[in-house]
Design a protein around this motif. Structure first.
Motif, mmCIF file in Angstrom:
data_model
loop_
_atom_site.group_PDB
_atom_site.id
_atom_site.type_symbol
_atom_site.label_atom_id
_atom_site.label_comp_id
_atom_site.label_asym_id
_atom_site.label_seq_id
_atom_site.Cartn_x
_atom_site.Cartn_y
_atom_site.Cartn_z
ATOM 1 N N LYS A 224 0.834 -1.206 0.000
ATOM 2 C CA LYS A 224 0.000 0.000 0.000
ATOM 3 C C LYS A 224 0.873 1.263 0.000
ATOM 4 C CE LYS A 224 -3.909 -2.072 2.473
ATOM 5 N NZ LYS A 224 -4.697 -2.069 3.743
ATOM 6 N N ILE A 225 1.924 1.232 0.805
ATOM 7 C CA ILE A 225 2.833 2.382 0.862
ATOM 8 C C ILE A 225 3.469 2.626 -0.500
ATOM 9 C CG2 ILE A 225 5.027 3.192 1.827
ATOM 10 C CD1 ILE A 225 4.261 1.728 4.423
ATOM 11 N N ALA A 226 3.902 1.536 -1.153
ATOM 12 C CA ALA A 226 4.569 1.672 -2.454
ATOM 13 C C ALA A 226 3.645 2.258 -3.510
ATOM 14 C CB ALA A 226 5.080 0.311 -2.909
ATOM 15 N N LYS A 227 2.357 1.986 -3.397
ATOM 16 C CA LYS A 227 1.403 2.486 -4.390
ATOM 17 C C LYS A 227 0.988 3.927 -4.120
ATOM 18 C CE LYS A 227 -0.521 -2.044 -5.584
ATOM 19 N NZ LYS A 227 -1.717 -2.922 -5.549
ATOM 20 N N ASP A 228 1.234 4.406 -2.907
ATOM 21 C CA ASP A 228 0.829 5.776 -2.564
ATOM 22 C C ASP A 228 1.873 6.357 -1.617
ATOM 23 O OD1 ASP A 228 -0.551 8.142 -2.199
ATOM 24 O OD2 ASP A 228 -1.872 7.306 -0.641
ATOM 25 N N ARG A 249 6.183 -11.690 -2.553
ATOM 26 C CA ARG A 249 4.843 -11.115 -2.345
ATOM 27 C C ARG A 249 4.865 -9.607 -2.559
ATOM 28 N NH1 ARG A 249 2.711 -12.156 3.326
ATOM 29 N NH2 ARG A 249 1.159 -10.657 2.559
ATOM 30 N N ALA A 250 5.916 -8.949 -2.061
ATOM 31 C CA ALA A 250 6.010 -7.495 -2.204
ATOM 32 C C ALA A 250 6.151 -7.099 -3.671
ATOM 33 C CB ALA A 250 7.187 -6.969 -1.393
ATOM 34 N N VAL A 251 7.023 -7.788 -4.390
ATOM 35 C CA VAL A 251 7.237 -7.459 -5.807
ATOM 36 C C VAL A 251 5.977 -7.736 -6.616
ATOM 37 C CG1 VAL A 251 8.553 -8.072 -7.874
ATOM 38 C CG2 VAL A 251 9.730 -7.792 -5.679
ATOM 39 N N GLU A 252 5.352 -8.886 -6.385
ATOM 40 C CA GLU A 252 4.117 -9.211 -7.103
ATOM 41 C C GLU A 252 3.006 -8.223 -6.772
ATOM 42 O OE1 GLU A 252 4.364 -14.058 -7.756
ATOM 43 O OE2 GLU A 252 3.473 -13.287 -5.904
ATOM 44 N N GLY A 253 3.048 -7.645 -5.559
ATOM 45 C CA GLY A 253 2.030 -6.690 -5.154
ATOM 46 C C GLY A 253 2.257 -5.285 -5.677
ATOM 47 N N GLY A 254 3.438 -5.020 -6.236
ATOM 48 C CA GLY A 254 3.681 -3.716 -6.827
ATOM 49 C C GLY A 254 4.803 -2.899 -6.223
ATOM 50 N N VAL A 255 5.561 -3.456 -5.260
ATOM 51 C CA VAL A 255 6.727 -2.740 -4.743
ATOM 52 C C VAL A 255 7.806 -2.768 -5.832
ATOM 53 C CG1 VAL A 255 8.458 -2.605 -2.924
ATOM 54 C CG2 VAL A 255 6.154 -3.412 -2.383
ATOM 55 N N PRO A 256 8.238 -1.603 -6.313
ATOM 56 C CA PRO A 256 9.060 -1.540 -7.535
ATOM 57 C C PRO A 256 10.548 -1.841 -7.296
ATOM 58 C CG PRO A 256 8.660 0.674 -6.735
ATOM 59 C CD PRO A 256 7.900 -0.254 -5.816
ATOM 60 N N LEU A 257 10.854 -3.104 -7.050
ATOM 61 C CA LEU A 257 12.235 -3.507 -6.790
ATOM 62 C C LEU A 257 12.818 -4.176 -8.026
ATOM 63 C CD1 LEU A 257 11.795 -5.036 -3.213
ATOM 64 C CD2 LEU A 257 12.374 -2.677 -3.839
ATOM 65 N N LYS A 258 13.944 -3.661 -8.473
ATOM 66 C CA LYS A 258 14.627 -4.214 -9.641
ATOM 67 C C LYS A 258 15.779 -5.134 -9.244
ATOM 68 C CE LYS A 258 11.981 -1.869 -12.377
ATOM 69 N NZ LYS A 258 10.897 -2.579 -13.112
ATOM 70 N N GLU A 259 16.245 -5.013 -7.999
ATOM 71 C CA GLU A 259 17.384 -5.808 -7.541
ATOM 72 C C GLU A 259 17.211 -6.137 -6.069
ATOM 73 O OE1 GLU A 259 21.780 -5.358 -8.807
ATOM 74 O OE2 GLU A 259 21.663 -4.270 -6.890
ATOM 75 N N LEU A 260 17.617 -7.329 -5.689
ATOM 76 C CA LEU A 260 17.603 -7.758 -4.298
ATOM 77 C C LEU A 260 19.018 -8.144 -3.880
ATOM 78 C CD1 LEU A 260 14.393 -9.982 -4.138
ATOM 79 C CD2 LEU A 260 14.819 -7.955 -2.739
ATOM 80 N N ASN A 261 19.480 -7.543 -2.791
ATOM 81 C CA ASN A 261 20.725 -7.976 -2.173
ATOM 82 C C ASN A 261 20.413 -9.197 -1.314
ATOM 83 O OD1 ASN A 261 22.343 -7.196 0.771
ATOM 84 N ND2 ASN A 261 23.503 -7.786 -1.032
ATOM 85 N N VAL A 262 21.112 -10.296 -1.539
ATOM 86 C CA VAL A 262 20.888 -11.530 -0.781
ATOM 87 C C VAL A 262 22.058 -11.690 0.170
ATOM 88 C CG1 VAL A 262 20.403 -13.990 -0.900
ATOM 89 C CG2 VAL A 262 19.705 -12.489 -2.790
ATOM 90 N N GLY A 263 21.799 -11.512 1.465
ATOM 91 C CA GLY A 263 22.879 -11.463 2.431
ATOM 92 C C GLY A 263 22.999 -12.666 3.326
ATOM 93 N N SER A 264 21.867 -13.162 3.855
ATOM 94 C CA SER A 264 21.921 -14.271 4.805
ATOM 95 C C SER A 264 20.569 -14.966 4.851
ATOM 96 C CB SER A 264 22.289 -13.763 6.204
ATOM 97 O OG SER A 264 22.203 -14.791 7.164
ATOM 98 N N MET A 265 20.589 -16.296 4.798
ATOM 99 C CA MET A 265 19.376 -17.106 4.953
ATOM 100 C C MET A 265 19.719 -18.266 5.879
ATOM 101 S SD MET A 265 17.986 -17.038 1.007
ATOM 102 C CE MET A 265 16.818 -18.363 1.320
ATOM 103 N N ALA A 266 19.090 -18.269 7.055
ATOM 104 C CA ALA A 266 19.462 -19.207 8.103
ATOM 105 C C ALA A 266 19.111 -20.646 7.730
ATOM 106 C CB ALA A 266 18.772 -18.832 9.411
ATOM 107 N N HIS A 267 19.939 -21.575 8.206
ATOM 108 C CA HIS A 267 19.693 -22.995 7.982
ATOM 109 C C HIS A 267 18.637 -23.497 8.957
ATOM 110 C CE1 HIS A 267 20.421 -27.362 8.032
ATOM 111 N NE2 HIS A 267 20.828 -27.177 6.790
ATOM 112 N N SER A 268 17.782 -24.399 8.492
ATOM 113 C CA SER A 268 16.802 -25.075 9.338
ATOM 114 C C SER A 268 16.545 -26.457 8.752
ATOM 115 C CB SER A 268 15.504 -24.262 9.437
ATOM 116 O OG SER A 268 14.917 -24.091 8.162
#
Length: 326
Positions: A224-228, A249-268
């Motif tokens: 919602k913030i990204a759209k207004d 979900r954010a990108v599909e919803g309309g948050v205009p991100l062209k690049e994602l920095n991938v820094g850390s994803m925890a193991h489980s």
């Protein structure tokens, strides 16, 4: 690049050097020099001279020492006198000071300039809880006024300076290295789970660096913030996602991100870990592929000074390891 010597009584210099590397990445032309109980002043002086001789730039040297007037300071000061037109000494070393010095080396070529610049950050790094114990500063402007000063308070949309996937969210590498590099006015954690957790929200807000607001919002609210976003006064936003699924979900919803920095994803349980900091489930791999199909590019690195890893190679390795587990 300005060379740095960290000098201390005991192994403090070695420890803070390691801490700085964990947060900002490994650094060239930085040496720790320690005064141990068995050493005399001349021994320390010899170690300082050896460290200086190893630098590629011996003209611009910044000394960060633990204590003004102590033996490390005195020995540094004796060497400094012949080079005081270029070299600089700062005492009272703490981790915020060291991180700021690392960041400043990227844009400043003078030890004098960096020394003058890092003092304020070192002071701001000293905080107290409960906050009521903090000394009152009547001259300090409210944070909202400071934010308006940064942005000018004029109408304008968000500028997305960084969007990062990091299961640790707002931690040292983000609050120091990435914040110094991207200069945001707002850090926004985008997570349904964290938005429901009052304690995590409070900790994130407290971890925000000086002069930067930290917020936690659900994914739908970010959309919602990204759209207004015209009423945000041209704020510079750094977005943090706990999972790639939230980012999708954010990108599909309309948050205009062209690049994602991938820094850390925890193991489980059920995930594979193709490198030291990233762990993937099948859902994670599928999510990154969907993001790629949407035109999103990936910048895989923990801190700004790291070299970029190839995301496709990482995904291929993760998929291969998952297939072997089936």
């Amino acid at each position: 690049m300005v060379s740095i010597i960290i000098a201390s009584h005991g192994k403090f210099a070695e420890g803070i050097l390691q801490s700085g590397s964990m947060i900002f990445g490994e650094q060239e032309d930085v040496k720790a020099v320690t005064l141990m109980p068995s050493m005399g002043p001349d021994d320390l002086k010899a170690k300082l001279e050896e460290a200086i001789a190893s630098f590629s730039n011996q003209d611009e040297v910044l000394f960060l020492v633990d204590l003004w007037g102590g033996t490390p300071f005195n020995q540094v000061n004796g060497l400094f006198e012949a080079h005081k037109d270029k070299w600089a000494i700062v005492a009272g070393l703490n981790l915020p000071m060291l991180i700021e010095a690392y960041a400043s080396r990227l844009s400043m070529d003078s030890a004098h300039e960096i020394a003058a610049h890092i003092i304020e950050t070192a002071k701001e790094g000293v905080k107290i809880r409960p906050e009521s114990l903090e000394p009152k500063d009547d001259a300090a402007a409210p944070k909202e006024e400071a934010s308006k000063a940064v942005t000018g308070g004029q109408p304008g949309s968000f500028q997305y300076v960084l969007a990062r996937i990091d299961s640790r969210l707002l931690h040292g590498q983000v609050a120091t290295a990435w914040t110094k590099t991207t200069n945001p006015t707002r850090i926004i954690v985008v997570s349904d789970a964290v938005a429901k957790d009052d304690l995590r929200k409070q900790l994130i807000q407290q971890a925000a660096p000086a002069g930067v607001y930290a917020h936690v919002v659900p994914v739908d609210q970010m959309i919602k913030i990204a759209k207004d976003d015209q009423h945000f006064g041209g704020q510079r936003a750094l977005l943090l996602f706990e999972t790639p699924e939230d980012a999708l979900r954010a990108v599909e919803g309309g948050v205009p991100l062209k690049e994602l920095n991938v820094g850390s994803m925890a193991h489980s349980e059920g995930k594979v870990q193709p490198n030291k900091v990233l762990a993937f489930s099948q859902e994670d791999i599928d999510t990154f592929n969907k993001l790629k199909d949407l035109g999103v590019k990936f910048d895989v690195r923990k801190v700004p000074t790291d070299g970029q890893d190839n995301m496709q190679n990482i995904l291929d390795k993760a998929q291969s390891e998952l297939n072997k587990k089936k």
